[in-house]
Design a protein around this motif. Sequence first.
Motif, PDB file in Angstrom:
ATOM      1  N   ASN A  95     -14.935   7.511   5.512  1.00  0.00           N
ATOM      2  CA  ASN A  95     -14.630   7.740   6.930  1.00  0.00           C
ATOM      3  C   ASN A  95     -13.817   6.610   7.554  1.00  0.00           C
ATOM      4  OD1 ASN A  95     -15.428  10.291   7.418  1.00  0.00           O
ATOM      5  ND2 ASN A  95     -17.355   9.772   8.442  1.00  0.00           N
ATOM      6  N   GLY A  96     -12.770   6.205   6.837  1.00  0.00           N
ATOM      7  CA  GLY A  96     -11.842   5.232   7.414  1.00  0.00           C
ATOM      8  C   GLY A  96     -12.237   3.787   7.285  1.00  0.00           C
ATOM      9  N   GLN A  97     -13.311   3.496   6.527  1.00  0.00           N
ATOM     10  CA  GLN A  97     -13.711   2.104   6.321  1.00  0.00           C
ATOM     11  C   GLN A  97     -14.202   1.898   4.891  1.00  0.00           C
ATOM     12  OE1 GLN A  97     -16.242   2.263  10.038  1.00  0.00           O
ATOM     13  NE2 GLN A  97     -15.875   0.057   9.931  1.00  0.00           N
ATOM     14  N   ALA A 102      -8.965  -3.428   0.530  1.00  0.00           N
ATOM     15  CA  ALA A 102      -8.950  -2.039   0.984  1.00  0.00           C
ATOM     16  C   ALA A 102      -8.856  -1.935   2.504  1.00  0.00           C
ATOM     17  CB  ALA A 102     -10.206  -1.321   0.502  1.00  0.00           C
ATOM     18  N   SER A 103      -9.486  -2.875   3.215  1.00  0.00           N
ATOM     19  CA  SER A 103      -9.498  -2.777   4.673  1.00  0.00           C
ATOM     20  C   SER A 103      -8.232  -3.339   5.293  1.00  0.00           C
ATOM     21  CB  SER A 103     -10.699  -3.542   5.235  1.00  0.00           C
ATOM     22  OG  SER A 103     -10.534  -4.929   4.987  1.00  0.00           O
ATOM     23  N   ARG A 107       0.863  -1.190   0.000  1.00  0.00           N
ATOM     24  CA  ARG A 107       0.000   0.000   0.000  1.00  0.00           C
ATOM     25  C   ARG A 107       0.891   1.229   0.000  1.00  0.00           C
ATOM     26  NH1 ARG A 107      -4.107  -0.852   3.748  1.00  0.00           N
ATOM     27  NH2 ARG A 107      -5.277  -1.638   1.957  1.00  0.00           N
ATOM     28  N   GLU A 136     -15.229  -6.206   7.168  1.00  0.00           N
ATOM     29  CA  GLU A 136     -15.625  -5.187   6.194  1.00  0.00           C
ATOM     30  C   GLU A 136     -16.276  -5.754   4.938  1.00  0.00           C
ATOM     31  OE1 GLU A 136     -15.758  -2.323   7.096  1.00  0.00           O
ATOM     32  OE2 GLU A 136     -14.141  -1.829   8.491  1.00  0.00           O
ATOM     33  N   TYR A 151      -7.368   9.008   6.179  1.00  0.00           N
ATOM     34  CA  TYR A 151      -8.175   8.812   7.372  1.00  0.00           C
ATOM     35  C   TYR A 151      -8.584   7.350   7.427  1.00  0.00           C
ATOM     36  CZ  TYR A 151     -12.024   9.591  10.680  1.00  0.00           C
ATOM     37  OH  TYR A 151     -12.856   9.540  11.754  1.00  0.00           O
ATOM     38  N   SER A 152      -8.207   6.672   8.496  1.00  0.00           N
ATOM     39  CA  SER A 152      -8.482   5.248   8.577  1.00  0.00           C
ATOM     40  C   SER A 152      -8.911   4.874   9.992  1.00  0.00           C
ATOM     41  CB  SER A 152      -7.224   4.474   8.194  1.00  0.00           C
ATOM     42  OG  SER A 152      -7.558   3.141   7.929  1.00  0.00           O
ATOM     43  N   LYS A 153      -9.827   3.894  10.090  1.00  0.00           N
ATOM     44  CA  LYS A 153     -10.292   3.463  11.415  1.00  0.00           C
ATOM     45  C   LYS A 153     -10.071   1.964  11.596  1.00  0.00           C
ATOM     46  CE  LYS A 153     -14.129   6.688  12.259  1.00  0.00           C
ATOM     47  NZ  LYS A 153     -15.570   6.774  11.911  1.00  0.00           N
ATOM     48  N   TYR A 180     -14.852  11.765   5.014  1.00  0.00           N
ATOM     49  CA  TYR A 180     -13.683  11.545   4.157  1.00  0.00           C
ATOM     50  C   TYR A 180     -14.027  10.486   3.127  1.00  0.00           C
ATOM     51  CZ  TYR A 180     -10.542  14.225   7.149  1.00  0.00           C
ATOM     52  OH  TYR A 180      -9.921  15.236   7.834  1.00  0.00           O
ATOM     53  N   TYR A 221     -13.586   4.416   0.138  1.00  0.00           N
ATOM     54  CA  TYR A 221     -13.163   4.245   1.521  1.00  0.00           C
ATOM     55  C   TYR A 221     -13.742   5.428   2.280  1.00  0.00           C
ATOM     56  CZ  TYR A 221      -9.790   2.448   5.005  1.00  0.00           C
ATOM     57  OH  TYR A 221      -9.184   1.873   6.090  1.00  0.00           O
ATOM     58  N   GLU A 266     -12.222   8.385   0.109  1.00  0.00           N
ATOM     59  CA  GLU A 266     -10.971   8.083  -0.592  1.00  0.00           C
ATOM     60  C   GLU A 266     -11.166   6.854  -1.463  1.00  0.00           C
ATOM     61  OE1 GLU A 266      -7.273   8.476   1.927  1.00  0.00           O
ATOM     62  OE2 GLU A 266      -8.778   8.419   3.514  1.00  0.00           O
ATOM     63  N   PRO A 267     -10.296   6.674  -2.431  1.00  0.00           N
ATOM     64  CA  PRO A 267     -10.366   5.434  -3.225  1.00  0.00           C
ATOM     65  C   PRO A 267      -9.837   4.254  -2.407  1.00  0.00           C
ATOM     66  CG  PRO A 267      -8.476   6.742  -3.906  1.00  0.00           C
ATOM     67  CD  PRO A 267      -9.214   7.565  -2.888  1.00  0.00           C
ATOM     68  N   PHE A 268     -10.180   3.005  -2.809  1.00  0.00           N
ATOM     69  CA  PHE A 268      -9.525   1.827  -2.230  1.00  0.00           C
ATOM     70  C   PHE A 268      -8.038   1.947  -2.550  1.00  0.00           C
ATOM     71  CE2 PHE A 268     -13.284  -1.429  -2.458  1.00  0.00           C
ATOM     72  CZ  PHE A 268     -13.955  -0.692  -1.509  1.00  0.00           C
ATOM     73  N   ARG A 269      -7.190   1.787  -1.543  1.00  0.00           N
ATOM     74  CA  ARG A 269      -5.762   1.963  -1.803  1.00  0.00           C
ATOM     75  C   ARG A 269      -5.001   0.645  -1.678  1.00  0.00           C
ATOM     76  NH1 ARG A 269      -4.664   7.193  -2.365  1.00  0.00           N
ATOM     77  NH2 ARG A 269      -5.885   8.753  -1.226  1.00  0.00           N
ATOM     78  N   ASN A 299     -12.209  -2.770  12.815  1.00  0.00           N
ATOM     79  CA  ASN A 299     -12.290  -4.097  12.212  1.00  0.00           C
ATOM     80  C   ASN A 299     -11.218  -5.091  12.626  1.00  0.00           C
ATOM     81  OD1 ASN A 299     -10.062  -3.244  10.625  1.00  0.00           O
ATOM     82  ND2 ASN A 299     -11.438  -2.336   9.126  1.00  0.00           N
ATOM     83  N   TYR A 312      -3.912   5.753   3.537  1.00  0.00           N
ATOM     84  CA  TYR A 312      -5.177   6.479   3.660  1.00  0.00           C
ATOM     85  C   TYR A 312      -4.945   7.742   4.477  1.00  0.00           C
ATOM     86  CZ  TYR A 312      -7.651   2.332   1.998  1.00  0.00           C
ATOM     87  OH  TYR A 312      -8.108   1.287   1.240  1.00  0.00           O
TER      88      TYR A 312
END
Lengths: 284, 250
Positions: B71-73, B168-169, A92, B224, A98-100, B98, B69, B100-103, A104, A96
């Motif tokens: 808010n962080g999920q 992504a997750s 990666r 996820e 912003y990530s949470k 927020y 993606y 974002e694209p899947f990174r 999970n 990101y």
Amino acid sequence: MSKSAILSSSIAKKWWMSLTGLFLCLFLVGHLLGNLQIIFFSGDEGQRVFNEYAYFMTHNPLIKLLSYLTYFSILFHAVDGIILTFQNKRARPIKYAYSKPQKNSSTPSRYMAILGSAILIFIIMHMSNFWGVMHFDKNMPLHTKNLVRPDSSYQKLYLTTNGTFLPVEQVEINNKTELIDKELNLKIGEGYKDLHSLTVSFFGHNKTNKGFPPNKYAYLAVILYVFSMAVLSFHLWHGFNSAFQTLGISHEKYNSALSLFGKIFSVLVPLAFASIPITIFLTK
Amino acid sequence: MKLKLKVWRQKNRKEKGKLETYSLDNVSEHMSFLEMMDVLNEQLINDGVEPVAFDHDCREGICGMCSMYINGQPHGPDRGVTTCQLHMRKFNDGDTIYIEPFRAKGFPIVKDLVVDRGAFDRIQRAGGFISVNTSGNTQDANLTPVPKKDADKAFDAATCIGCGACVASCKNASAMLFVSAKVSQYSLLPQGKVEAKRRVLNMVEQMDKEGFGNCTNTGACHVECPKEISLENIARMNREFLKASITSEK
Ligand code: HEM
Ligand code: SF4
Ligand code: FES
């Protein structure tokens, strides 16, 4: 494909991780049982039992083989783990914004490399404090026993590997453990290295330290040790069960029992390890 | 409700992107997330700004195209749904979101929120199929008895829509959940046994080639996944890979 798969595929790298990790878990159990002797036996008996055990552990050929396997596992596990971690970072390239991740996954599962690196640092310190001193320090003292005469003066004796005692004045030490009779100039026995006193004086804060200066920083040693065991506990909290998943050992019937066992193992083993320096600090 | 959106804008594969901030004033809580994006794009077009590119197709949770993606999920805060099934009532008035694209290295960005998930197709092509006679002598599938439990598990694995939320997750951008679902959906059935060894070896090889990371069993993918694909599939694939790499001739 299959030949290279066993060494280089992503899944194979993980098998080695889990096999070495699980072997190290077995090692932990053995090491723990051996160490617990130091708090289960006390006084002269405790000293003797522990030093005899240390002698056995450094001289039995089968144990030697196991110990080489352990060193290899630690190195392989650490190197493989670090390679995996860097590969995973590269997977990666842009993070990101912003990530949470806490939504999970469990915290220990996300910090395995950091926890592992902390364990590696602990292992290096731990080995230089005990294994290193025991093997390489020229001043590593031998097991001695004080015999009290009727006039309450002391006679200091070396315990030999034959189970006999030799007066300290009678012999001099050659090659760390050989006891040489001063008059005959002949080896008449072999002493035990006093790992017991080394350990007790390292974590204990007073007296009874045969040949060792009291450790002013014993409390620091205890705190660092206990902290490292907490780190180990977190590593195993995720690692123990993860290893079975990696090996494909997963079955509805047994999963919950295995998972429970993993949690108990990951708390109990480090806790039992931590109890040793704490007990020494409080009682010796 | 009023929302502040921070959206990833990126012209093309090469150029660097950045988060842009937009405000939306009139969002209904009954909208789906994609409908909210439609409203945003309409506003952008009216303002003379290029609309945000994002993937979508069925808008009913079965095609796997919608990504994002949020808010962080991946697919936002709701469980077991895709972005098209996510409702704005999951957010509050005044929220900042927020987007974002899947990174992942294996999912290069095409534009804005659109990523190229062709890697999944290539993995599928490497072994995610069975060979059957289609020359007019096709055998009735029901002639081969399948235990109910196996059929159910194979079907559960087959519900994977290839959306890529697992990648992504995952903190390692690992594709193990997707690949293991695709391996399992065949290997559980008698029809899939013939090519089982080759399938798992080739699909894993392709997965590694595409630059996905190594699984560390964090379990984020399962949490996820809009189809809640089970981690049991990953264990099954690990098992099959071990068996195949030891016993295959190649
Ligand atoms: C007594 C010491 C140790 C024990 C018992 C142990 C045990 C384990 C176990 C059982 C796993 C799970 C394997 C799997 O998921 O398949 C693991 C994972 C891991 N260990 Fe250790 N470990 C130890 C020391 C170390 C050290 C010194 C490092 C050094 C950096 C390390 C780094 C890692 C990493 C990065 C992982 C995660 C790999 C992954 O999940 O793919 N560990 N460990
Ligand atoms: S396993 Fe789940 S998250 Fe991954 S591609 Fe399939 S449906 Fe999407
Ligand atoms: S648009 Fe098809 S699943 Fe969301």
